[in-house]
Design a protein around this motif. Structure first.
Motif, mmCIF file in Angstrom:
data_model
loop_
_atom_site.group_PDB
_atom_site.id
_atom_site.type_symbol
_atom_site.label_atom_id
_atom_site.label_comp_id
_atom_site.label_asym_id
_atom_site.label_seq_id
_atom_site.Cartn_x
_atom_site.Cartn_y
_atom_site.Cartn_z
ATOM 1 N N UNK A 32 -3.558 -0.199 -0.077
ATOM 2 C CA UNK A 32 -4.087 0.746 -1.063
ATOM 3 C C UNK A 32 -5.343 0.208 -1.737
ATOM 4 N N UNK A 33 -5.365 -1.088 -2.010
ATOM 5 C CA UNK A 33 -6.531 -1.639 -2.708
ATOM 6 C C UNK A 33 -7.789 -1.512 -1.874
ATOM 7 N N UNK A 34 -7.697 -1.773 -0.567
ATOM 8 C CA UNK A 34 -8.885 -1.687 0.288
ATOM 9 C C UNK A 34 -9.351 -0.248 0.426
ATOM 10 N N UNK A 64 3.248 9.165 5.651
ATOM 11 C CA UNK A 64 4.330 8.204 5.459
ATOM 12 C C UNK A 64 3.962 6.997 4.622
ATOM 13 N N UNK A 65 2.701 6.871 4.207
ATOM 14 C CA UNK A 65 2.280 5.722 3.396
ATOM 15 C C UNK A 65 2.902 5.802 1.999
ATOM 16 N N UNK A 66 3.478 4.692 1.550
ATOM 17 C CA UNK A 66 4.041 4.667 0.207
ATOM 18 C C UNK A 66 2.926 4.550 -0.820
ATOM 19 N N UNK A 67 3.009 5.376 -1.864
ATOM 20 C CA UNK A 67 2.027 5.366 -2.951
ATOM 21 C C UNK A 67 2.705 4.755 -4.183
ATOM 22 N N UNK A 68 2.653 3.451 -4.280
ATOM 23 C CA UNK A 68 3.318 2.752 -5.376
ATOM 24 C C UNK A 68 2.656 3.020 -6.714
ATOM 25 N N UNK A 69 3.447 3.444 -7.687
ATOM 26 C CA UNK A 69 2.903 3.768 -9.006
ATOM 27 C C UNK A 69 2.206 2.571 -9.634
ATOM 28 N N UNK A 70 2.871 1.420 -9.619
ATOM 29 C CA UNK A 70 2.315 0.233 -10.276
ATOM 30 C C UNK A 70 1.015 -0.206 -9.612
#
Length: 235
Positions: free
Chosen positions: A229-231, A38-44
């Motif tokens: 996402x960054x971590x 369910x985690x959103x994977x943002x393109x940007x």
């Protein structure tokens, strides 16, 4: 013009390598339960993290979506797949049909080298458990099943098992199955021993019991779908 032509193949190889690398990093992050269902994977955001264009990220996400690891929603974006209870049952039904076939083919094509590779893999599982490295345990447990299919020597079976094992991994996380119970390395060892004896019937029997244990460990639970996402991707 000739100079441009000479530069094209390396540029294409670099693009493909980059796509493969990003795909593999996302794949492993999901397999190790660092990226949750369910985690959103943002393109940007992903483009910024990996230092590539959004077009390249879209290519990676499309590949993951083709393998049903990611779900794409118009106007909403990409999300790590979140299997329903019905889909989870379908996954295990498919595995009960495919994995016995994998083992039969593996027994038919048995070699000492193949058995040795399986034993080496299980030793890695043992070591990860001794170190209490839960991420490695999760990844290696799933990879054992894909390794069986790879060694069986059938590309279609191997690809199917890779997708099914990833979906199983998402299901295990989503429905809160204890890692120590969901995919037990002692049963992996028993499967290898049966393959080494060329006892296909016993290998299939243990595998089906093994799948029963995994499915039986599932519990209904809700994930929050949130992740930094960054971590996850920046060390």
């Amino acid at each position: 013009m000739p100079a441009t032509a000479r530069k094209s193949p390396p540029a294409r190889a670099e693009r493909e390598s980059s796509v493969d690398e990003i795909y593999e990093r996302i794949y492993v992050a999901i397999l190790e339960h660092r990226l949750h269902p369910g985690t959103k994977l943002g393109e940007e955001r992903l483009a910024d993290i990996f230092g590539v264009s959004r077009a390249r990220i879209r290519e990676v996400l499309a590949r993951l979506a083709h393998e049903q690891i990611v779900e794409l929603f118009p106007q909403r974006g990409a999300y790590v797949a979140k299997p329903t209870i019905e889909q989870a049952r379908d996954i295990f039904e498919a595995r009960r049909l495919i994995e016995p076939a994998v083992l039969r083919r593996l027994v038919d094509t048995h070699t000492p080298d193949k058995v040795q590779r399986l034993r080496q893999h299980v030793e890695l599982e043992h070591d990860a458990r001794r170190r209490n490295d839960k991420r490695a345990v999760i990844r290696l447990s799933g990879e054992f099943h894909t390794l069986l299919a790879e060694l069986a020597g059938n590309y279609a079976l191997s690809r199917s098992m890779r997708e099914l094992c990833m979906l199983t991994c998402l299901t295990i996380f989503l429905y809160d199955a204890p890692t120590s119970q969901s995919c037990r390395d002692d049963e992996h060892q028993m499967i290898i021993d049966a393959v080494a004896r060329r006892d296909a019937a016993r290998a299939e029997e243990i595998m089906l019991e093994h799948l029963d244990h995994i499915e039986g460990s599932l519990q209904l639970d809700q994930g929050n779908g949130e992740a930094d996402l960054e971590s996850i991707f920046r060390d």
